[in-house]
Motif scaffolding. Structure first.
Motif, PDB file in Angstrom:
ATOM      1  N   ARG A  28       0.824  -1.206   0.000  1.00 16.94           N
ATOM      2  CA  ARG A  28       0.000   0.000   0.000  1.00 16.94           C
ATOM      3  C   ARG A  28       0.860   1.258   0.000  1.00 16.94           C
ATOM      4  O   ARG A  28       0.350   2.353  -0.030  1.00 16.94           O
ATOM      5  CB  ARG A  28      -0.931   0.020   1.214  1.00 16.94           C
ATOM      6  CG  ARG A  28      -1.958  -1.083   1.178  1.00 16.94           C
ATOM      7  CD  ARG A  28      -2.816  -0.968  -0.104  1.00 16.94           C
ATOM      8  NE  ARG A  28      -3.621  -2.125  -0.314  1.00 16.94           N
ATOM      9  CZ  ARG A  28      -4.842  -2.298   0.142  1.00 16.94           C
ATOM     10  NH1 ARG A  28      -5.393  -1.373   0.874  1.00 16.94           N
ATOM     11  NH2 ARG A  28      -5.492  -3.397  -0.120  1.00 16.94           N
ATOM     12  N   GLY A  29       2.176   1.077   0.071  1.00 18.00           N
ATOM     13  CA  GLY A  29       3.075   2.216   0.032  1.00 18.00           C
ATOM     14  C   GLY A  29       4.320   1.952   0.838  1.00 18.00           C
ATOM     15  O   GLY A  29       4.490   0.886   1.432  1.00 18.00           O
ATOM     16  N   SER A  30       5.221   2.944   0.821  1.00 18.14           N
ATOM     17  CA  SER A  30       6.448   2.838   1.590  1.00 18.14           C
ATOM     18  C   SER A  30       6.881   4.228   2.023  1.00 18.14           C
ATOM     19  O   SER A  30       6.388   5.233   1.522  1.00 18.14           O
ATOM     20  CB  SER A  30       7.547   2.164   0.756  1.00 18.14           C
ATOM     21  OG  SER A  30       7.846   2.949  -0.380  1.00 18.14           O
ATOM     22  N   ASP A  31       7.808   4.257   2.951  1.00 17.44           N
ATOM     23  CA  ASP A  31       8.369   5.512   3.438  1.00 17.44           C
ATOM     24  C   ASP A  31       9.866   5.319   3.561  1.00 17.44           C
ATOM     25  O   ASP A  31      10.341   4.243   3.947  1.00 17.44           O
ATOM     26  CB  ASP A  31       7.747   5.883   4.784  1.00 17.44           C
ATOM     27  CG  ASP A  31       7.919   7.353   5.140  1.00 17.44           C
ATOM     28  OD1 ASP A  31       8.663   8.069   4.434  1.00 17.44           O
ATOM     29  OD2 ASP A  31       7.319   7.790   6.131  1.00 17.44           O
ATOM     30  N   VAL A  32      10.622   6.358   3.226  1.00 15.21           N
ATOM     31  CA  VAL A  32      12.083   6.239   3.200  1.00 15.21           C
ATOM     32  C   VAL A  32      12.777   7.079   4.267  1.00 15.21           C
ATOM     33  O   VAL A  32      13.995   7.155   4.290  1.00 15.21           O
ATOM     34  CB  VAL A  32      12.649   6.603   1.803  1.00 15.21           C
ATOM     35  CG1 VAL A  32      12.154   5.606   0.763  1.00 15.21           C
ATOM     36  CG2 VAL A  32      12.274   8.023   1.413  1.00 15.21           C
TER      37      VAL A  32
END
Length: 80
Positions: A28-32
């Motif tokens: 559903r998404g990612s964060d870096v």
């Protein structure tokens, strides 16, 4: 129980390249960058149980993940 808009946050130790957010195994998404978060609209899911998995990928390539199960209630019917 999860309903409406949920801010899904993950606390990670160590050097992390990214955190991937999955619902029932689907990305559903990612964060870096910390704080690692994802805005998730639980109301867009089918009512019932869902597995939420956060998968952290370290800068060294190692992967760690944690999974929780949440319940999404049915959408209320009628106008009240």
């Amino acid at each position: 129980e999860a309903s409406g808009f949920v801010l899904w946050g993950v606390e990670v130790r160590g050097k992390v390249q990214q955190v991937e957010f999955l619902v029932d195994g689907l990305s559903r998404g990612s964060d870096v960058a910390a704080p690692f978060t994802l805005g998730w609209h639980a109301g867009a899911e089918q009512p019932g149980s869902h597995r939420l998995t956060a998968r952290a990928v370290g800068t060294d390539g190692r992967v760690a993940q944690a999974t929780v199960t949440v319940s999404v209630p049915p959408t209320p019917s009628g106008t009240g």
